[in-house]
Design a protein around this motif. Structure first.
Motif, PDB file in Angstrom:
ATOM      1  N   MET A 145       0.753  -0.959  -0.164  1.00 27.58           N
ATOM      2  CA  MET A 145      -0.537   0.225   0.064  1.00 27.58           C
ATOM      3  C   MET A 145       0.883   1.204  -0.188  1.00 27.58           C
ATOM      4  SD  MET A 145      -3.045  -1.758   2.598  1.00 27.58           S
ATOM      5  CE  MET A 145      -2.200  -1.962   3.379  1.00 27.58           C
ATOM      6  N   THR A 146       0.791   2.056  -0.952  1.00 25.67           N
ATOM      7  CA  THR A 146       1.386   2.962  -1.534  1.00 25.67           C
ATOM      8  C   THR A 146       0.718   4.424  -1.084  1.00 25.67           C
ATOM      9  OG1 THR A 146       0.909   3.481  -3.834  1.00 25.67           O
ATOM     10  CG2 THR A 146       2.889   2.192  -2.321  1.00 25.67           C
ATOM     11  N   LYS A 147      -0.828   4.401  -1.420  1.00 24.82           N
ATOM     12  CA  LYS A 147      -1.443   5.697  -0.629  1.00 24.82           C
ATOM     13  C   LYS A 147      -2.912   5.568   0.174  1.00 24.82           C
ATOM     14  CE  LYS A 147      -2.434   9.891  -3.310  1.00 24.82           C
ATOM     15  NZ  LYS A 147      -2.840  10.429  -4.495  1.00 24.82           N
ATOM     16  N   ILE A 148      -3.064   6.684   0.827  1.00 21.47           N
ATOM     17  CA  ILE A 148      -3.827   6.694   1.862  1.00 21.47           C
ATOM     18  C   ILE A 148      -4.754   7.491   1.715  1.00 21.47           C
ATOM     19  CG2 ILE A 148      -5.788   6.157   4.252  1.00 21.47           C
ATOM     20  CD1 ILE A 148      -3.116   4.054   4.527  1.00 21.47           C
ATOM     21  N   GLU A 149      -5.948   7.802   1.609  1.00 25.55           N
ATOM     22  CA  GLU A 149      -6.750   9.003   1.210  1.00 25.55           C
ATOM     23  C   GLU A 149      -8.531   8.703   1.971  1.00 25.55           C
ATOM     24  OE1 GLU A 149      -6.718  12.107  -2.388  1.00 25.55           O
ATOM     25  OE2 GLU A 149      -5.948   9.438  -3.019  1.00 25.55           O
ATOM     26  N   THR A 150      -8.598   9.657   2.722  1.00 20.49           N
ATOM     27  CA  THR A 150      -9.999   9.863   3.397  1.00 20.49           C
ATOM     28  C   THR A 150     -11.425  10.699   2.676  1.00 20.49           C
ATOM     29  OG1 THR A 150      -9.182  10.570   5.180  1.00 20.49           O
ATOM     30  CG2 THR A 150      -9.788   8.694   5.104  1.00 20.49           C
ATOM     31  N   PHE A 151     -12.552  10.649   2.610  1.00 16.62           N
ATOM     32  CA  PHE A 151     -13.322  11.061   2.189  1.00 16.62           C
ATOM     33  C   PHE A 151     -14.571  11.502   3.094  1.00 16.62           C
ATOM     34  CE2 PHE A 151     -10.750   9.819  -1.471  1.00 16.62           C
ATOM     35  CZ  PHE A 151     -10.464  11.010  -2.050  1.00 16.62           C
ATOM     36  N   ARG A 152     -14.500  12.739   3.480  1.00 14.57           N
ATOM     37  CA  ARG A 152     -15.847  12.883   4.157  1.00 14.57           C
ATOM     38  C   ARG A 152     -16.820  13.017   3.603  1.00 14.57           C
ATOM     39  NH1 ARG A 152     -15.256  16.652   9.206  1.00 14.57           N
ATOM     40  NH2 ARG A 152     -13.431  15.856   9.453  1.00 14.57           N
ATOM     41  N   VAL A 153     -18.686  12.427   2.879  1.00 14.76           N
ATOM     42  CA  VAL A 153     -18.885  12.959   2.170  1.00 14.76           C
ATOM     43  C   VAL A 153     -20.531  12.331   2.876  1.00 14.76           C
ATOM     44  CG1 VAL A 153     -17.662  11.835   0.322  1.00 14.76           C
ATOM     45  CG2 VAL A 153     -19.214  10.120   1.299  1.00 14.76           C
ATOM     46  N   PRO A 154     -20.832  13.701   2.279  1.00 12.84           N
ATOM     47  CA  PRO A 154     -22.934  13.741   2.286  1.00 12.84           C
ATOM     48  C   PRO A 154     -23.109  12.366   2.437  1.00 12.84           C
ATOM     49  CG  PRO A 154     -21.894  14.832   1.068  1.00 12.84           C
ATOM     50  CD  PRO A 154     -20.945  14.726   0.982  1.00 12.84           C
ATOM     51  N   PRO A 155     -24.721  12.100   3.162  1.00 11.85           N
ATOM     52  CA  PRO A 155     -25.041  12.650   4.046  1.00 11.85           C
ATOM     53  C   PRO A 155     -24.253  12.800   5.544  1.00 11.85           C
ATOM     54  CG  PRO A 155     -26.297  10.755   3.341  1.00 11.85           C
ATOM     55  CD  PRO A 155     -25.201  10.668   2.782  1.00 11.85           C
ATOM     56  N   ARG A 156     -23.360  11.360   4.982  1.00 14.86           N
ATOM     57  CA  ARG A 156     -22.542  11.188   6.501  1.00 14.86           C
ATOM     58  C   ARG A 156     -21.835  10.272   6.620  1.00 14.86           C
ATOM     59  NH1 ARG A 156     -26.939   8.278  11.319  1.00 14.86           N
ATOM     60  NH2 ARG A 156     -27.664   6.536   9.633  1.00 14.86           N
ATOM     61  N   TRP A 157     -20.875   9.686   5.754  1.00 14.90           N
ATOM     62  CA  TRP A 157     -20.261   9.398   5.013  1.00 14.90           C
ATOM     63  C   TRP A 157     -18.825   9.156   5.287  1.00 14.90           C
ATOM     64  CZ3 TRP A 157     -23.874   7.741   0.614  1.00 14.90           C
ATOM     65  CH2 TRP A 157     -25.261   7.318   1.148  1.00 14.90           C
TER      66      TRP A 157
ATOM     67  N   SER B 161       0.950  -0.351  -5.251  1.00 11.30           N
ATOM     68  CA  SER B 161       2.356   0.269  -5.532  1.00 11.30           C
ATOM     69  C   SER B 161       2.189   0.589  -7.520  1.00 11.30           C
ATOM     70  CB  SER B 161       3.586  -0.270  -5.724  1.00 11.30           C
ATOM     71  OG  SER B 161       3.422  -1.666  -5.287  1.00 11.30           O
ATOM     72  N   ASP B 162       0.985  -0.806  -8.011  1.00  8.26           N
ATOM     73  CA  ASP B 162       1.312  -1.434  -9.007  1.00  8.26           C
ATOM     74  C   ASP B 162      -0.627  -0.122  -9.826  1.00  8.26           C
ATOM     75  OD1 ASP B 162      -0.729  -2.785  -7.428  1.00  8.26           O
ATOM     76  OD2 ASP B 162      -0.418  -4.605  -9.171  1.00  8.26           O
ATOM     77  N   GLY B 163      -0.936   0.030  -8.907  1.00 10.73           N
ATOM     78  CA  GLY B 163      -2.094   1.002  -9.129  1.00 10.73           C
ATOM     79  C   GLY B 163      -2.973   1.150  -9.105  1.00 10.73           C
ATOM     80  N   LEU B 164      -3.547  -0.624  -8.722  1.00 11.14           N
ATOM     81  CA  LEU B 164      -5.111  -0.925  -8.032  1.00 11.14           C
ATOM     82  C   LEU B 164      -5.181   0.023  -7.072  1.00 11.14           C
ATOM     83  CD1 LEU B 164      -4.319  -4.611  -8.132  1.00 11.14           C
ATOM     84  CD2 LEU B 164      -5.569  -3.342  -9.323  1.00 11.14           C
ATOM     85  N   VAL B 165      -6.914  -0.077  -7.156  1.00 13.30           N
ATOM     86  CA  VAL B 165      -7.264   0.687  -5.980  1.00 13.30           C
ATOM     87  C   VAL B 165      -8.260   0.335  -5.200  1.00 13.30           C
ATOM     88  CG1 VAL B 165      -8.718   2.926  -5.538  1.00 13.30           C
ATOM     89  CG2 VAL B 165      -6.777   3.123  -6.924  1.00 13.30           C
ATOM     90  N   GLY B 166      -8.561   0.558  -4.302  1.00 11.91           N
ATOM     91  CA  GLY B 166      -9.472  -0.183  -3.319  1.00 11.91           C
ATOM     92  C   GLY B 166      -9.843   0.177  -1.858  1.00 11.91           C
ATOM     93  N   TRP B 167     -11.704   0.292  -1.915  1.00 16.32           N
ATOM     94  CA  TRP B 167     -12.635   0.913  -1.755  1.00 16.32           C
ATOM     95  C   TRP B 167     -13.059   0.378  -0.708  1.00 16.32           C
ATOM     96  CZ3 TRP B 167     -13.231   6.205  -2.676  1.00 16.32           C
ATOM     97  CH2 TRP B 167     -12.649   6.808  -4.383  1.00 16.32           C
ATOM     98  N   GLY B 168     -13.120   1.589   0.759  1.00 16.26           N
ATOM     99  CA  GLY B 168     -13.086   1.316   2.290  1.00 16.26           C
ATOM    100  C   GLY B 168     -14.503   2.114   2.887  1.00 16.26           C
TER     101      GLY B 168
END
Length: 380
Positions: free
Chosen positions: A1-13, A21-28
């Motif tokens: 894992m090389t990059k971590i970002e968080t996003f506080r998005v409406p309505p309340r999530w 490193s090879d460009g795959l992206v996973g979401w949680g």
């Protein structure tokens, strides 16, 4: 894992983006309703333990995030860990081009029954709201049983609860289902009074009949004295929290996949519930990543009963479940069910541009504070 970002998005999530490193992206979706900022801080506090690690070692990551700290578990930490866990399973499925449920042993069903909410926090307009859900393709709903209740409330308040349940049964007929969420608003004394009055209406279950801190003492008695199935677990955050609930005889376990350690721990809770003869109905009044994660576990769990969906829930003002998806069809409801997800990873494609746009707006959603007529705090 090389990059971590968080996003506080409406309505309340809160969404978590993990890149390899090879460009795959996973979401949680690591969020605790009303504590999004707190969990976001925990996600970043845990980041040094995962940065640079092998994304394929999901269980090792879960164990390290859970056990390497002296203070463990609880709603905040386990919600943060849940986001990482969901994202790593998403990456694993995408790397192999298969849905997560294939990695968990393969589906045991072709579709998952689902329900949505009606009535709001202080429920009203039940008949109209249920009919709207029926028109959307749902065959089951859940609603709060009441607004705020006093420790021992009036006959009128009791009648309101029963009348509301009767309205639900009459609207749904004998082929539909409704669940009543007591939401911990009901004292043990009121729960013992209400359950016998509701039995003839045959709710699918009564949820959280008492607050979690009173469960050990009162759940066994409620289970023994009522034919109504008892469901609980949204405020239980690990298999260790679920053990006394299952020993009390609950009929339905309701782990929240964004609070209870993610896909890995929810899968273990589901198997544990199976050994007690309890069904699985994951709690999920949340966003699309959490719902997709739940469905992956539902698909491999023989004891799955039904899955909660937040579509149209009263909290989703301005933004709803489908707004962050490139393609909404994986969550289509047909005859009360969602078909087996077939896409790689979690089975849904997150609209990253929409997420970034919404995160600029953000949210500060807080749990409502209720008071009784005398000014004392009421359970929400």
């Amino acid at each position: 894992m090389t990059k971590i970002e968080t996003f506080r998005v409406p309505p309340r999530w809160l969404f978590l983006r993990v890149e390899t490193s090879d460009g795959l992206v996973g979401w949680g979706e690591p969020v605790l309703e009303g504590r999004a900022a707190t969990v976001e801080a925990a996600v970043h506090e845990l980041a040094p333990q995962v940065m640079g690690s092998d994304a394929s070692r999901i269980e090792d990551t879960w164990q390290r995030l859970t056990r390497s700290g002296f203070y463990r578990h609880g709603p905040v930490l386990n919600s943060a860990i849940a986001g990482y866990d969901q994202a790593l399973w998403d990456i694993a499925g995408k790397r192999l081009g298969v849905p997560v449920h294939d990695l968990l042993g393969g589906a045991v069903r072709d579709r998952v029954r689902t329900y949505s909410w009606v009535g709001g926090d202080d429920p009203a307009g039940v008949r109209e709201h249920i009919q709207a859900r029926l028109d959307q393709g749902f065959t089951a709903v859940k609603m709060n049983a009441s607004g705020a209740l006093r420790h021992i409330d009036s006959p009128a308040a009791i009648t309101d609860v029963v009348d509301r349940a009767r309205a639900a049964r009459e609207t749904l007929g004998d082929s539909g289902d409704f669940a009543l969420d007591f939401h911990g608003r009901v004292s043990p004394a009121m729960a013992h009074r209400l359950l016998p009055l509701l039995e003839e209406l045959m709710p699918m279950w009564v949820e959280e009949p008492v607050v979690p801190e009173l469960s050990a003492e009162h759940l066994p008695r409620l289970v023994e004295r009522s034919s109504i199935p008892i469901a609980t677990g949204e405020r239980a955050f690990s298999r260790w929290d679920f053990k006394p609930l299952l020993e009390a005889g609950i009929a339905v376990a309701q782990p929240d996949i964004s609070h209870a350690g993610g896909i890995s721990e929810t899968r273990r809770i589901a198997a544990m519930a199976e050994t007690y003869g309890a069904g699985l109905a994951p709690h999920c009044p949340l966003g699309p990543i959490a719902l997709a994660s739940c469905l992956q576990v539902d698909l491999v769990s023989p004891n799955t009963v039904i899955q909660e969906s937040s579509l149209g829930i009263h909290y989703n003002e301005g933004w709803d479940l489908l707004d962050y998806l490139v393609d909404t069809s994986p969550f289509d409801v047909r005859e009360g069910h969602i078909d087996r997800l077939t896409g790689p990873g979690l089975g849904v494609e997150i609209d990253e541009a929409e997420v970034r746009k919404a995160a600029a707006h953000g949210h500060e959603w807080a749990t409502p504070t209720w008071n009784h007529a005398d000014g004392s705090l009421a359970e929400w």
